[in-house]
Write an enzyme that holds these catalytic residues in place. Sequence first.
Site, short mmCIF file in Angstrom:
data_model
loop_
_atom_site.label_atom_id
_atom_site.label_comp_id
_atom_site.label_asym_id
_atom_site.label_seq_id
_atom_site.Cartn_x
_atom_site.Cartn_y
_atom_site.Cartn_z
N GLY A 46 0.84 -1.19 0.00
CA GLY A 46 0.00 0.00 0.00
C GLY A 46 0.87 1.24 0.00
N GLN A 51 2.71 10.03 1.60
CA GLN A 51 4.04 9.41 1.54
C GLN A 51 4.83 9.79 0.30
OE1 GLN A 51 2.42 5.31 2.54
NE2 GLN A 51 4.41 5.31 3.53
N CYS A 88 6.69 -0.05 7.97
CA CYS A 88 6.28 1.08 7.13
C CYS A 88 7.51 1.64 6.44
CB CYS A 88 5.65 2.14 8.03
SG CYS A 88 5.24 3.67 7.19
N LEU A 89 7.45 1.82 5.12
CA LEU A 89 8.64 2.34 4.43
C LEU A 89 8.97 3.77 4.81
CD1 LEU A 89 9.10 1.13 0.76
CD2 LEU A 89 10.51 0.71 2.76
N HIS A 130 -3.70 1.05 8.34
CA HIS A 130 -2.36 1.65 8.24
C HIS A 130 -2.39 2.86 7.29
CE1 HIS A 130 2.13 1.35 8.31
NE2 HIS A 130 1.97 2.06 7.20
N GLU A 131 -3.01 2.69 6.13
CA GLU A 131 -3.06 3.80 5.16
C GLU A 131 -3.93 4.95 5.67
OE1 GLU A 131 -0.82 3.53 3.10
OE2 GLU A 131 -0.52 1.38 3.18
N HIS A 134 -1.93 7.24 7.74
CA HIS A 134 -1.12 8.18 6.94
C HIS A 134 -1.95 9.40 6.54
CE1 HIS A 134 2.72 6.27 6.66
NE2 HIS A 134 2.25 5.16 6.17
ZN ZN Z 1 3.21 3.39 6.28
#
Ligand code: ZN
Length: 178
Positions: A46, A51, A88-89, A130-131, A134
């Site tokens: 995702g 991001q 998470c990147l 998670h998204e 963000h």
């Molecule tokens: Zn993330």
Amino acid sequence: MESLEIRVFGDPVLKRVAEDVHDIDGALVTVCDRMLEAMYQAPGIGLAAPQVGISKRFFVYDYGEGPKVLINPVIVDFDGEWEYDEGCLSVPGLSWNIVRPKLIHIVGHDLGGKEVSIEADELESRLYQHEMDHLNGKLLLDYLDEDEQKEAKKILRKMIMRHGSSIRPDPNGIQYFE
Ligand code: ZN
């Protein structure tokens, strides 16, 4: 076309509450294509607009059923608890066991402007949650206690000093949602 740069911890765009998308148009379709490309390259399952520096409420994802986009998503219901090792990147190289609701019901729009309503469990549910974080300016670090946060920030600052914001860690078994 140059691929999009994924922003990491320390970039203020990651702490901002993103704004609603008002127009689902050709420009948005192009951005989503580029985000999917960056997501597959990372690789992650995702990627949320903040991001890549876009403070708007949408994310792209693919948990194994092909590329998808969710625009202006809202979680309307949730149930249960599920613990999962989450990475998470934008917080590269680290992951933590985090407890979140197991089941969620999320609604939003797809790229065609059609309303979408999804009931999701476990990994798929985790991905959406998670998204959503963000889009609300929240990172995994916000789930940690004070000592864990201090330790994580120390490691992240060191990595960023050494590698800058173009960190691409080997996923090594960590599930990167991005
Ligand atoms: Zn993330």
